[in-house]
Design an enzyme around this catalytic site. Structure first.
Site, mmCIF file in Angstrom:
data_model
loop_
_atom_site.group_PDB
_atom_site.id
_atom_site.type_symbol
_atom_site.label_atom_id
_atom_site.label_comp_id
_atom_site.label_asym_id
_atom_site.label_seq_id
_atom_site.Cartn_x
_atom_site.Cartn_y
_atom_site.Cartn_z
ATOM 1 N N ILE A 158 0.755 -1.306 0.066
ATOM 2 C CA ILE A 158 0.081 -0.056 0.026
ATOM 3 C C ILE A 158 1.073 1.211 -0.033
ATOM 4 O O ILE A 158 0.651 1.997 -0.529
ATOM 5 C CB ILE A 158 -1.002 0.011 1.040
ATOM 6 C CG1 ILE A 158 -2.167 -1.213 0.997
ATOM 7 C CG2 ILE A 158 -1.503 1.104 1.452
ATOM 8 C CD1 ILE A 158 -2.993 -1.093 2.312
ATOM 9 N N ILE A 232 -4.829 5.716 6.635
ATOM 10 C CA ILE A 232 -5.666 4.735 6.146
ATOM 11 C C ILE A 232 -5.240 3.280 6.431
ATOM 12 O O ILE A 232 -5.866 2.233 6.117
ATOM 13 C CB ILE A 232 -5.530 4.587 4.560
ATOM 14 C CG1 ILE A 232 -4.132 4.783 4.002
ATOM 15 C CG2 ILE A 232 -6.174 6.023 3.846
ATOM 16 C CD1 ILE A 232 -3.348 3.332 4.140
ATOM 17 N N ARG A 234 -4.695 1.710 10.322
ATOM 18 C CA ARG A 234 -5.284 1.457 11.497
ATOM 19 C C ARG A 234 -5.374 2.458 12.434
ATOM 20 O O ARG A 234 -4.316 3.235 12.487
ATOM 21 C CB ARG A 234 -4.813 0.284 12.223
ATOM 22 C CG ARG A 234 -4.934 -1.148 11.388
ATOM 23 C CD ARG A 234 -6.411 -1.607 11.453
ATOM 24 N NE ARG A 234 -6.488 -3.017 10.883
ATOM 25 C CZ ARG A 234 -7.154 -3.573 10.041
ATOM 26 N NH1 ARG A 234 -7.959 -2.469 9.039
ATOM 27 N NH2 ARG A 234 -7.177 -4.614 9.206
ATOM 28 N N GLU A 263 -13.784 1.749 15.910
ATOM 29 C CA GLU A 263 -14.549 1.633 15.074
ATOM 30 C C GLU A 263 -15.811 1.134 15.296
ATOM 31 O O GLU A 263 -15.736 -0.020 15.977
ATOM 32 C CB GLU A 263 -14.117 1.359 13.719
ATOM 33 C CG GLU A 263 -12.899 2.351 13.186
ATOM 34 C CD GLU A 263 -12.009 1.799 11.952
ATOM 35 O OE1 GLU A 263 -12.436 0.727 11.263
ATOM 36 O OE2 GLU A 263 -11.092 2.275 11.615
ATOM 37 N N HIS A 281 -13.868 3.893 7.068
ATOM 38 C CA HIS A 281 -13.001 2.788 6.717
ATOM 39 C C HIS A 281 -13.546 2.114 5.234
ATOM 40 O O HIS A 281 -13.768 1.099 5.210
ATOM 41 C CB HIS A 281 -13.099 1.653 7.786
ATOM 42 C CG HIS A 281 -11.920 1.013 7.695
ATOM 43 N ND1 HIS A 281 -11.368 0.179 9.176
ATOM 44 C CD2 HIS A 281 -11.161 0.378 6.764
ATOM 45 C CE1 HIS A 281 -10.484 -0.506 8.557
ATOM 46 N NE2 HIS A 281 -10.284 -0.565 7.359
#
Lengths: 314, 314
Positions: A158, A232, A234, A263, A281
């Protein structure tokens, strides 16, 4: 007879369709397995499907004495107690890279939206304040991307995709990672040094004990009052109260967040701020990345039930 | 004695500071010059500064019989009657490319925000609907950028910069332009063919009689119900009522707009739509692009007053 798979997290039904065609699904809908299923049902479970961020403790594993495989939907597996799984001979699989492009896209979306103040811009047009020629302090020119120093924290799949996208905007890209990678970006030996250098810090590091609250009040102060942070990865990687304080007293300029400490809870102090862009998310949440993640899940489960090693093991 | 420059459009004061240090400014604040200044003042004007989109007719030129230079702040010069200027021997200058990176960035920002439904995402978090586990049809997974076909209409400096940025998102890029360019993207011989092929149409063509309403109901229909249009060029390139109709009846999926037919007016039918992201013509509105545009303005004006050709002539 199809093999049984216990669904350990709460997933939208649409994401389970392809699994339901291949396996018999026992869906907990995110409740404790023993609150939903009888011990004799749980004792027949050899494989579970979970979301990587959902806590999966040794105690939960022991509810299913024959459990042999924990398969995570997505890249993350931070909720799974890997040591406990290893001790019990439980294989853990995930979907490496399947959502990387989609997550990198959301990172760049949040970076652009925060630095260019897109929410305020849209509101300025919709409210009629633009057509009414009302001045808007939020719409004063800001620094754009040209020549901007963007720091990427973490250089996994990523992180690389974020860096490649960001470089296309005529920026300078730097990164910090445990080790130096063969990438065409400036390496910084510490997160402090990266935060001092850059004006946008993109968090793309894997969650874990070593990265917990890595972005704290000190790092945010080094980022500085013209600085932005985008997360993006955690929520655990940022000290969330420190971030809210830094945004409130303008120690930093703004933030773009797709992930949060607890979350789906986003603190009221955060959702009240004008200098943040918040998404629920949805980083990996595109049609093509769901297909790719589902392919990994299916390959992992089918390999396990065929007595083979997981092709996408953690 | 500093030379006199008439400010023909309405500009924020902050953008005029550097000009005020070099020239004597006669500011109309966007009003008709003869409503603000006496004929004897206007007869002493040799140079004006304007915004490219502001109408500047032959009649307006004739208010200043000694006018020799019209300098546009920005890339555009579509408001200036070039034939009338040529007939009167008036040189016309602009700021080519000075804001290209900044405008290309807004194009990509709008593309990402519309296709990933960023406004709905932010609202879903802030409203508490996410933490309340309320389902949101707007948050269903959408197609992301990976493998998406993006069409760029116009391959000038801004179009090239848009294409380069978009290619970084692992997309396929195609373009239509009057002529084929030496660029690594698929060329389409007509706008119709490009719209048929792509799912995001990025408008980066120069405004003018030949591009007026080029994106009409027919083109939008070819773009189709999964398609998006992004416009950072000029409002005149799109048939705005046709666009509003296509967005309302979902002939297309959404739009990201930085420009409008009659700025700063954005029609109520447009601002009421959920499937658009709107910004108030801020494409070139970054600190660095203002500096670059101001540099071009100053170089043009200083060259003119020194009796030289404009370095950035239209």
């Amino acid at each position: 007879m199809p093999e049984k798979v216990l669904i350990y997290s709460r997933f939208p039904k649409a994401q389970m369709v392809r699994f339901g065609e291949r396996f018999e699904l026992l869906d907990t809908a995110g409740k404790r397995p023993n609150d939903v299923f009888a011990p004799e049902q749980l004792s027949g479970i050899h494989a579970v499907l979970t979301a990587g961020g959902t806590p999966f403790s040794a105690e939960a594993m022991d509810l299913m004495p024959k459990l042999g495989a924990i398969v995570c939907y997505g890249t993350g597996y931070d909720g799974v107690d890997l040591a406990a799984a290893a001790k019990r001979g439980i294989a853990v699989g995930h979907s490496p890279g399947a959502n990387a492009a989609s997550v990198a896209d959301i990172a760049v979306t949040l970076m652009l939206a925060t630095t260019r103040r897109l929410l305020a811009a849209d509101d300025y047009v919709r409210s009629g304040n633009w057509s009414g020629l009302k001045p808007s302090p939020m719409m004063r020119p800001q620094a754009g991307m040209l020549g901007r120093k963007v720091g990427v924290y973490g250089m996994g799949e990523i992180g690389r995709k974020i860096a490649a996208r960001v470089a296309g905007f005529e920026t300078e890209v730097g990164y910090f990672s445990r080790s130096r990678h063969d990438v065409p970006y400036q390496y910084f030996p510490t997160l402090e040094a990266l935060a001092e250098w850059c004006s946008v810090l993109m968090i793309a590091v894997r969650a874990g004990a070593d990265t917990n609250h890595a972005v704290d009040a000190g790092i945010l102060k080094k980022l500085g009052k013209e600085g932005y942070v985008v997360n993006i990865s955690r929520g655990s990687v940022i000290d969330e109260p420190a971030l809210i304080a830094a945004l409130t007293d303008q120690t930093i300029a703004g933030a773009g967040l797709d992930v949060y400490a607890r979350e789906p809870h986003a603190p009221d102090a955060l959702t009240a701020l004008p200098n943040v862009v918040l998404s629920p998310h949805i980083g990996g949440h595109t049609l093509e990345s769901h297909v790719a993640m589902q392919n990994c899940v299916i390959e992992n489960l089918e390999a396990y039930f065929a007595g083979k090693a997981l092709p996408y093991a953690v």
